[in-house]
Every structure is written in C-alpha cells, then in structure tokens.
Write a protein that holds these residues in place. Structure first.
Motif, PDB file in Angstrom:
ATOM      1  N   TRP A   1      23.266  20.430  64.415  1.00  0.00           N
ATOM      2  CA  TRP A   1      22.017  19.666  64.468  1.00  0.00           C
ATOM      3  C   TRP A   1      21.677  19.225  63.055  1.00  0.00           C
ATOM      4  CZ3 TRP A   1      16.675  22.151  63.951  1.00  0.00           C
ATOM      5  CH2 TRP A   1      15.674  21.180  64.057  1.00  0.00           C
ATOM      6  N   ILE A   2      21.549  17.925  62.853  1.00  0.00           N
ATOM      7  CA  ILE A   2      21.341  17.375  61.511  1.00  0.00           C
ATOM      8  C   ILE A   2      20.091  16.504  61.509  1.00  0.00           C
ATOM      9  CG2 ILE A   2      22.371  16.083  59.607  1.00  0.00           C
ATOM     10  CD1 ILE A   2      25.096  16.484  60.986  1.00  0.00           C
ATOM     11  N   ARG A   3      19.198  16.758  60.564  1.00  0.00           N
ATOM     12  CA  ARG A   3      18.032  15.900  60.335  1.00  0.00           C
ATOM     13  C   ARG A   3      18.129  15.334  58.928  1.00  0.00           C
ATOM     14  NH1 ARG A   3      12.525  18.847  61.706  1.00  0.00           N
ATOM     15  NH2 ARG A   3      11.774  16.719  61.334  1.00  0.00           N
TER      16      ARG A   3
ATOM     17  N   SER B   1      19.079   5.697  55.249  1.00  0.00           N
ATOM     18  CA  SER B   1      20.295   5.647  54.442  1.00  0.00           C
ATOM     19  C   SER B   1      21.002   6.988  54.431  1.00  0.00           C
ATOM     20  CB  SER B   1      19.966   5.208  53.007  1.00  0.00           C
ATOM     21  OG  SER B   1      19.047   6.111  52.395  1.00  0.00           O
ATOM     22  N   ASP B   2      20.236   8.080  54.388  1.00  0.00           N
ATOM     23  CA  ASP B   2      20.844   9.411  54.437  1.00  0.00           C
ATOM     24  C   ASP B   2      21.501   9.657  55.793  1.00  0.00           C
ATOM     25  OD1 ASP B   2      20.150  10.193  51.832  1.00  0.00           O
ATOM     26  OD2 ASP B   2      18.155  10.820  52.485  1.00  0.00           O
ATOM     27  N   ALA B   3      20.848   9.210  56.865  1.00  0.00           N
ATOM     28  CA  ALA B   3      21.406   9.394  58.203  1.00  0.00           C
ATOM     29  C   ALA B   3      22.722   8.639  58.359  1.00  0.00           C
ATOM     30  CB  ALA B   3      20.400   8.936  59.258  1.00  0.00           C
ATOM     31  N   LEU B   4      22.772   7.398  57.876  1.00  0.00           N
ATOM     32  CA  LEU B   4      23.993   6.605  57.987  1.00  0.00           C
ATOM     33  C   LEU B   4      25.102   7.194  57.127  1.00  0.00           C
ATOM     34  CD1 LEU B   4      22.401   3.031  57.923  1.00  0.00           C
ATOM     35  CD2 LEU B   4      23.262   4.301  59.901  1.00  0.00           C
TER      36      LEU B   4
ATOM     37  N   ALA C   1      28.198  16.959  66.877  1.00  0.00           N
ATOM     38  CA  ALA C   1      27.166  16.659  65.884  1.00  0.00           C
ATOM     39  C   ALA C   1      26.030  15.876  66.535  1.00  0.00           C
ATOM     40  CB  ALA C   1      27.762  15.865  64.732  1.00  0.00           C
ATOM     41  N   LEU C   2      24.811  16.407  66.425  1.00  0.00           N
ATOM     42  CA  LEU C   2      23.598  15.754  66.918  1.00  0.00           C
ATOM     43  C   LEU C   2      22.790  15.320  65.706  1.00  0.00           C
ATOM     44  CD1 LEU C   2      22.667  18.441  69.624  1.00  0.00           C
ATOM     45  CD2 LEU C   2      24.079  16.388  69.927  1.00  0.00           C
ATOM     46  N   LEU C   3      22.820  14.029  65.400  1.00  0.00           N
ATOM     47  CA  LEU C   3      22.204  13.499  64.190  1.00  0.00           C
ATOM     48  C   LEU C   3      20.928  12.727  64.533  1.00  0.00           C
ATOM     49  CD1 LEU C   3      22.195  12.851  61.169  1.00  0.00           C
ATOM     50  CD2 LEU C   3      23.898  11.073  61.609  1.00  0.00           C
ATOM     51  N   GLN C   4      19.812  13.181  64.003  1.00  0.00           N
ATOM     52  CA  GLN C   4      18.505  12.572  64.218  1.00  0.00           C
ATOM     53  C   GLN C   4      18.071  12.553  65.690  1.00  0.00           C
ATOM     54  OE1 GLN C   4      17.770  12.821  61.110  1.00  0.00           O
ATOM     55  NE2 GLN C   4      16.969  10.783  60.669  1.00  0.00           N
TER      56      GLN C   4
END
Length: 244
Positions: free
Chosen positions: A113-115, A120-123, A88-91
C-alpha cells in the motif's frame, strides 16, 4: 510510438514474416497479444479482450462512474491467478481492508500500500514499481494526468511483465489516452456495465453486462476491499522518514 503493436489495413498481404506476425493486427480483427494475458475470470469479458484476457506489458485504463461500484471484484479473479508476488496499491481512495483481502487468499505481506504526497511522486513511484519487477500487478488510482505522464506509464508497462491498471474518473472518457485498452465501468443490477472504449480490435458497439457469480466471494457481509474512509493522520515526533 508508445504502443508497439501496429494496425494495418485489410488490403495488406496476409503473408508476413513470423517475427512480425505477433506485432501486426488488422483493424477489423481482434489482436492476439504476444506479450501474454491473464484471464479475467469472466468468460464473456475475456471474449472482448484481445488475447482472451487482461494483457501484460500494457497500460489498462478503467474509467469509473464512482469508486466502489465493483471494480475490485472485477479484478479479483485475475489477481488470484498471478504468481504470488506483491500487488501494489498506489493512491487507493480508501484504506485497504486487510480482512477481506486475507479472506480471498492474499496474505498481508503480498499487499504493498503506497501513498504519495503529490501527483509527480505518485507517477514516479508507479514507474519504479513497473521497472523493479518485484510485483505481479500495479493498481494506480489517479485523476487528471498529462498525456506525457500517461505515455511514460505506458512505456514503463511495456518494459515490464506486470499487469498494470490505472483507475480514473468517468469524466476522463473523452480525453485521449495512449492506453491500448480502455474500459468504462458503470453499476448494473447484480454486476457491472462495461463499455469497451478502446482495444486492439474492432469497435465494440454495445456495452457488456457482467453479472456477478453468486458464490464468487466467501467472506462475511460488510467486509469490502477498501474501508469507507481513511484514518486520521498520525504525527510521530522524533522519527526520520525512510524510503523503502
């Protein structure tokens, strides 16, 4: 406490029940990580990491002088050693370069891949990835975070069996963090300069100068793991967004 491994003074008796031996370490000695580790692929770095590699069930903080100094090259050997589930690649700061990942043995299906639209959404997303158990590793790029948010990530990482890295700017070095392992990365001729800021073991005074193996990458020049810029936003009309 968010960190389940306790440090005890040297005066404590060395005789401990077997059930506690893996949960206690002396401040002057390197801890043995009972939760398991994955080799970094760099023997000189493994010697400086408790348990001899990147620890699982642990928040690992990488503090970067700037993005693109070799942090992905540093993590690549460990990622290649994992079981084959998603990464998982987040931000990430730039769009992942699929050609380069594929050249290193990662199929596009393995990259998640997550944007997220907000911090708060990322955490929240990071916690869900850690709790879901469907990924081998999580890489989260983030800047300023409150201590409470970092503690929640550390607790979520402890409950999973994943590798969890959070990549942050170097300016966060002097800000306290619950992450049991913190490394500061700076560019160095032919490799990286790594300062071990925090670990379950004795203080590491001198930086580690890590040299890249000449044949570490088998890819065409110019193919980085991240593109130099994000693509322009695309607006779709008449499409209902779906959370997957």
């Amino acid at each position: 406490m968010s960190d389940s491994v306790l440090a005890v003074p040297a005066a404590v008796s060395p005789s401990l029940p077997s059930s506690l031996a893996g949960l206690v370490w002396r401040g002057g000695a390197m801890a043995s990580d009972c939760a398991g580790t994955t080799s970094s692929g760099y023997p000189q770095l493994d010697e400086q990491l408790p348990g001899g590699g990147w620890p699982h069930r642990c928040l690992i903080e990488l503090l970067l002088q700037q993005n693109g100094i070799g942090e992905m090259r540093l993590l690549l050997p460990a990622l290649q050693r994992l079981s084959g589930q998603r990464i998982a690649l987040l931000q990430p700061p730039h769009l992942p370069q699929i050609a380069s990942w594929h050249a290193q043995g990662f199929s596009p299906e393995r990259l998640l891949w997550i944007r997220a639209p907000s911090l708060s959404d990322a955490l929240w997303t990071a916690e869900q990835v850690l709790r879901n158990g469907s990924c081998d590793a999580l890489l989260l790029w983030q800047g300023a975070m409150r201590m409470e948010a970092l503690r929640r990530l550390q607790m979520a990482a402890q409950a999973s069996d994943m590798l969890c890295w959070v990549l942050r700017p170097m300016v966060m070095t002097d800000i306290p963090s619950p992450a049991p392992l913190r490394l500061a990365l700076r560019p160095h001729a032919g490799g990286l300069s790594i300062d071990v800021l925090k670990r379950r073991g004795p203080q590491c005074i001198a930086p580690l100068l890590l040299q890249w193996p000449r044949l570490a990458f088998h890819r065409e020049p110019g193919h980085a793991f991240m593109d130099c810029r994000m693509p322009a936003a695309v607006t779709l009309a008449g499409t209902t967004p779906t959370l997957v």
